[in-house]
Design a protein around this motif. Structure first.
Motif, PDB file in Angstrom:
ATOM      1  N   TYR A   5       0.861  -1.168   0.000  1.00  0.00           N
ATOM      2  CA  TYR A   5       0.000   0.000   0.000  1.00  0.00           C
ATOM      3  C   TYR A   5       0.898   1.218   0.000  1.00  0.00           C
ATOM      4  O   TYR A   5       1.806   1.313   0.826  1.00  0.00           O
ATOM      5  CB  TYR A   5      -0.905   0.010   1.235  1.00  0.00           C
ATOM      6  CG  TYR A   5      -1.930   1.115   1.192  1.00  0.00           C
ATOM      7  CD1 TYR A   5      -3.048   0.982   0.380  1.00  0.00           C
ATOM      8  CD2 TYR A   5      -1.762   2.280   1.922  1.00  0.00           C
ATOM      9  CE1 TYR A   5      -3.999   1.985   0.322  1.00  0.00           C
ATOM     10  CE2 TYR A   5      -2.706   3.284   1.849  1.00  0.00           C
ATOM     11  CZ  TYR A   5      -3.816   3.133   1.051  1.00  0.00           C
ATOM     12  OH  TYR A   5      -4.754   4.134   0.984  1.00  0.00           O
ATOM     13  N   ILE A 140      -1.736  -4.626  -4.352  1.00  0.00           N
ATOM     14  CA  ILE A 140      -1.096  -3.408  -4.858  1.00  0.00           C
ATOM     15  C   ILE A 140       0.384  -3.682  -5.078  1.00  0.00           C
ATOM     16  O   ILE A 140       1.059  -4.251  -4.215  1.00  0.00           O
ATOM     17  CB  ILE A 140      -1.296  -2.234  -3.894  1.00  0.00           C
ATOM     18  CG1 ILE A 140      -2.788  -1.931  -3.742  1.00  0.00           C
ATOM     19  CG2 ILE A 140      -0.554  -1.000  -4.380  1.00  0.00           C
ATOM     20  CD1 ILE A 140      -3.112  -0.812  -2.779  1.00  0.00           C
ATOM     21  N   ASP A 150      -3.084  -1.035  -8.615  1.00  0.00           N
ATOM     22  CA  ASP A 150      -4.014  -1.533  -7.602  1.00  0.00           C
ATOM     23  C   ASP A 150      -4.889  -2.532  -8.349  1.00  0.00           C
ATOM     24  O   ASP A 150      -5.882  -2.170  -8.987  1.00  0.00           O
ATOM     25  CB  ASP A 150      -4.831  -0.377  -7.030  1.00  0.00           C
ATOM     26  CG  ASP A 150      -5.719  -0.807  -5.875  1.00  0.00           C
ATOM     27  OD1 ASP A 150      -5.907  -2.023  -5.676  1.00  0.00           O
ATOM     28  OD2 ASP A 150      -6.261   0.079  -5.183  1.00  0.00           O
ATOM     29  N   ARG A 220      -1.480  -5.468   1.087  1.00  0.00           N
ATOM     30  CA  ARG A 220      -1.038  -4.078   1.010  1.00  0.00           C
ATOM     31  C   ARG A 220       0.176  -3.901   1.907  1.00  0.00           C
ATOM     32  O   ARG A 220       0.477  -4.744   2.735  1.00  0.00           O
ATOM     33  CB  ARG A 220      -2.163  -3.125   1.402  1.00  0.00           C
ATOM     34  CG  ARG A 220      -2.847  -3.486   2.704  1.00  0.00           C
ATOM     35  CD  ARG A 220      -4.039  -2.617   2.984  1.00  0.00           C
ATOM     36  NE  ARG A 220      -3.638  -1.303   3.444  1.00  0.00           N
ATOM     37  CZ  ARG A 220      -4.516  -0.370   3.834  1.00  0.00           C
ATOM     38  NH1 ARG A 220      -5.805  -0.613   3.781  1.00  0.00           N
ATOM     39  NH2 ARG A 220      -4.096   0.806   4.255  1.00  0.00           N
TER      40      ARG A 220
END
Length: 238
Positions: A5, A140, A150, A220
């Protein structure tokens, strides 16, 4: 590949993307449709991957004969700033067509002329149909990669295709060696990105269950610690 992330500062570098896992003969000898990226590809060169790619600006306006099931769209809204389920569904169908020549649609005429990148799909006499897509995974791309996505992964049974599953002739040349890969051996016999191996394990575990998953894995990373969570579906406002 470790999913991540992004920090707020590099969020703009991440593109929403849709990936399609077509599953064939799921109750007997399950196989998935995969192809090999080119040696000069900027993203994952030489790797065997599922068809997929970034959402285009016009995908949100593409007419769908039928949308995805509500449960899937609810899980797509979970942990997302905007509702882009329609655009993701259209992108998944477009990328599947472009990269494999497979049609996920139902017979019908477009009310308006299709955008240029949908011309060839429309010429098959079909409207894109997202009703068979199941949202099954999200990841991601980690920082430091030449491109970051993503990515939402969608599972669809090959019986939902409106095309011959063995005819790849309309496909572009982005993926080579298109083939139906045995699910049981895919992780051992092919050069795969790490995240593809993880997704394949998830699909193998639920191959015989045709129902959409009740929750969706999401990988993430915040550059300091890896984080794995599950998406159960955001509640709609009253």
């Amino acid at each position: 590949m470790t999913a991540s992330y992004p920090k707020h500062s590099d969020k703009s570098a991440i593109r929403d993307a849709a990936t399609v896992i077509v599953l064939r003969d799921r109750m007997t000898e399950p196989r998935v449709l995969m192809g090999q990226r080119g040696a000069k590809a900027a993203f994952m060169p030489n790797k065997f991957v599922f068809p997929g790619g970034a959402v285009d600006a016009g995908d949100a306006a593409i007419p769908l004969a039928r949308p995805m099931p509500e449960g899937c769209t609810a899980r797509l809204r979970d942990d997302s700033e905007t509702d882009i389920a329609h655009a993701l569904a259209a992108a998944a169908i477009r990328e599947l067509w472009e990269e494999t020549g497979q049609v996920l649609g139902q017979p019908g005429d477009w009310s308006d002329p299709p955008p240029a990148d949908w011309d060839s799909f429309a010429a098959t006499g079909h409207l894109p149909d997202a009703s068979a897509l199941q949202f099954v995974f999200r990841a991601i791309t980690p920082p430091g990669r030449p491109r970051r996505f993503d990515a939402r992964f969608f599972l669809v049974d090959a019986t939902a295709l409106a095309s011959d599953p063995d005819d790849f002739s309309p496909a572009c040349d982005e993926l080579s060696h298109l083939q139906w890969v045995p699910l049981a051996t895919a992780r051992h016999n092919y050069d795969l990105p790490f995240i593809t191996e993880v997704v394949l394990a998830e699909i193998e575990a639920r191959a015989h269950d045709p129902a959409p998953p009740a929750s969706v894995p999401f990988f993430r990373n915040d550059d300091e610690s890896n984080l794995f969570k599950r998406l159960y579906g955001a509640r709609l406002p009253d």
